[in-house]
Scaffold this motif. Structure first.
Motif, PDB file in Angstrom:
ATOM      1  N   LEU A 107       0.866  -1.603  -0.277  1.00  0.00           N
ATOM      2  CA  LEU A 107       0.281   0.236   0.246  1.00  0.00           C
ATOM      3  C   LEU A 107       0.908   1.114   0.224  1.00  0.00           C
ATOM      4  CD1 LEU A 107      -3.197  -0.787   2.886  1.00  0.00           C
ATOM      5  CD2 LEU A 107      -2.790  -1.277   0.206  1.00  0.00           C
ATOM      6  N   VAL A 108       0.302   2.687  -0.359  1.00  0.00           N
ATOM      7  CA  VAL A 108       0.924   3.570  -0.141  1.00  0.00           C
ATOM      8  C   VAL A 108       1.495   4.096   1.082  1.00  0.00           C
ATOM      9  CG1 VAL A 108      -0.180   5.195  -2.227  1.00  0.00           C
ATOM     10  CG2 VAL A 108      -1.094   5.194   0.370  1.00  0.00           C
ATOM     11  N   ALA A 109       3.229   4.794   1.311  1.00  0.00           N
ATOM     12  CA  ALA A 109       3.422   4.572   2.410  1.00  0.00           C
ATOM     13  C   ALA A 109       2.856   4.998   3.757  1.00  0.00           C
ATOM     14  CB  ALA A 109       5.163   4.525   2.427  1.00  0.00           C
ATOM     15  N   TRP A 110       1.924   6.137   3.335  1.00  0.00           N
ATOM     16  CA  TRP A 110       1.647   7.447   4.555  1.00  0.00           C
ATOM     17  C   TRP A 110      -0.324   6.731   4.254  1.00  0.00           C
ATOM     18  CZ3 TRP A 110       2.639   9.157  -0.881  1.00  0.00           C
ATOM     19  CH2 TRP A 110       1.287   9.032  -1.649  1.00  0.00           C
ATOM     20  N   HIS A 111      -0.419   5.108   3.998  1.00  0.00           N
ATOM     21  CA  HIS A 111      -1.707   5.241   4.310  1.00  0.00           C
ATOM     22  C   HIS A 111      -1.865   3.762   5.774  1.00  0.00           C
ATOM     23  CE1 HIS A 111      -5.598   2.484   4.054  1.00  0.00           C
ATOM     24  NE2 HIS A 111      -5.955   2.334   3.205  1.00  0.00           N
ATOM     25  N   GLU A 112      -2.530   4.220   7.188  1.00  0.00           N
ATOM     26  CA  GLU A 112      -2.480   4.283   7.840  1.00  0.00           C
ATOM     27  C   GLU A 112      -2.709   2.422   8.264  1.00  0.00           C
ATOM     28  OE1 GLU A 112      -5.162   5.623  12.200  1.00  0.00           O
ATOM     29  OE2 GLU A 112      -5.206   5.693   9.880  1.00  0.00           O
ATOM     30  N   GLN A 171      10.785  -0.568   9.496  1.00  0.00           N
ATOM     31  CA  GLN A 171      10.368   0.132   8.521  1.00  0.00           C
ATOM     32  C   GLN A 171       8.886  -0.575   7.509  1.00  0.00           C
ATOM     33  OE1 GLN A 171      14.060  -2.315   8.548  1.00  0.00           O
ATOM     34  NE2 GLN A 171      15.024  -0.689   7.572  1.00  0.00           N
ATOM     35  N   ILE A 172       8.598   0.330   6.828  1.00  0.00           N
ATOM     36  CA  ILE A 172       7.738  -0.025   6.148  1.00  0.00           C
ATOM     37  C   ILE A 172       7.853   0.503   4.601  1.00  0.00           C
ATOM     38  CG2 ILE A 172       4.892   0.607   6.126  1.00  0.00           C
ATOM     39  CD1 ILE A 172       4.733   0.998   8.739  1.00  0.00           C
ATOM     40  N   ALA A 173       7.378  -0.679   3.849  1.00  0.00           N
ATOM     41  CA  ALA A 173       7.680  -0.987   2.923  1.00  0.00           C
ATOM     42  C   ALA A 173       6.687   0.018   1.931  1.00  0.00           C
ATOM     43  CB  ALA A 173       7.907  -2.119   1.856  1.00  0.00           C
ATOM     44  N   GLY A 174       6.051   0.887   0.924  1.00  0.00           N
ATOM     45  CA  GLY A 174       5.333   1.220  -0.049  1.00  0.00           C
ATOM     46  C   GLY A 174       5.627   0.553  -1.507  1.00  0.00           C
ATOM     47  N   SER A 189       9.126   5.228   1.271  1.00  0.00           N
ATOM     48  CA  SER A 189       8.782   4.495   1.968  1.00  0.00           C
ATOM     49  C   SER A 189       8.588   4.790   3.285  1.00  0.00           C
ATOM     50  CB  SER A 189       9.610   3.179   3.136  1.00  0.00           C
ATOM     51  OG  SER A 189      10.892   3.741   2.693  1.00  0.00           O
ATOM     52  N   ARG A 190       8.337   4.560   5.167  1.00  0.00           N
ATOM     53  CA  ARG A 190       8.278   5.134   6.217  1.00  0.00           C
ATOM     54  C   ARG A 190       8.615   4.701   6.747  1.00  0.00           C
ATOM     55  NH1 ARG A 190       1.933   4.969   7.129  1.00  0.00           N
ATOM     56  NH2 ARG A 190       2.162   3.713   9.547  1.00  0.00           N
TER      57      ARG A 190
END
Length: 217
Positions: free
Chosen positions: A123-128, A153-156, A185-186
């Motif tokens: 999912l897009v990285a800014w998605h909750e 660490q979160i992939a986008g 990413s995020r």
């Protein structure tokens, strides 16, 4: 400019593609080949820029929580961290654009007590929901102030490769590298509820330098 070790494969592929496309363009288009080569050269330069390793004066920290990445603070909220802490925490999320430095750093000093890799969505990285549904890693550190701090660490949508080098039992030093994420990413940080939050939504952070929160003994 120093380049990160994760750059080797990407730069090798980018170099081969650039040389191949430029050569074909020059052969067939001659003087008009610049219309293709110039944009490609810009993109090629951005690949090097993405993998840059800036020189930063990393200080020793005990109570301070340090920004783990370069980016923008997009979320500060109370949540229940369900994987390790399993209780109410303050979540700080920092979004990284493809132009940011993508070195991931420890936010606190202490000892690594947990690590886990999770395959998942993109999912897009800014998605909750990306915090719990995307490909991600989770690391927990028991800080020098005896608090348990979790960071993720979160992939986008664009980022498709996460690496982290730490192991359980390692000594964590705030501001020092523990991993890398390729191409946007995020990072999420989960802190105790009584943590003093210094950053605010919209702040631009410099990984390893900026203090985003403080924890007391």
């Amino acid at each position: 400019m120093k380049l990160h070790k994760e750059s080797k494969g990407t730069i090798a592929v980018a170099s081969i593609l650039f040389i191949a496309v430029a050569s074909v363009s020059i052969y067939f288009l001659e003087m008009w080949s610049l219309m293709i080569i110039v944009p490609l050269l810009i993109i090629y330069g951005l690949v090097f820029w993405f993998f840059r390793v800036p020189n930063r004066d990393i200080q020793d920290h005990v109570e301070n929580v340090i920004a783990p990445v370069d980016g923008k603070v997009v979320m500060i909220k109370e949540v229940v961290e369900t994987e390790f802490i399993k209780e109410a925490s303050i979540q700080i999320s920092i979004f990284m654009s493809p132009l940011n430095v993508h070195i991931c750093r420890y936010p606190v000093s202490g000892n690594v007590i947990y690590k886990k890799y999770h395959p998942g969505k993109y999912l897009v990285a800014w998605h909750e929901k990306s915090s719990t549904e995307n490909e991600r890693t989770t690391v927990a550190v028991e800080s020098l102030t005896k608090h348990k701090v979790v960071f993720r660490q979160i992939a986008g949508y664009v980022a498709r490769r996460i690496v982290f080098y730490c192991n359980e039992g390692d000594q964590a030093k705030a501001g020092h590298e523990f991993g890398f994420i390729k191409f946007g990413s995020r990072m999420d940080i989960f802190l105790p509820l009584d943590t003093e939050i210094i950053c605010k939504i919209g702040d631009k952070t410099k990984g390893g330098i900026d203090v985003i929160a403080k924890m007391r003994d």
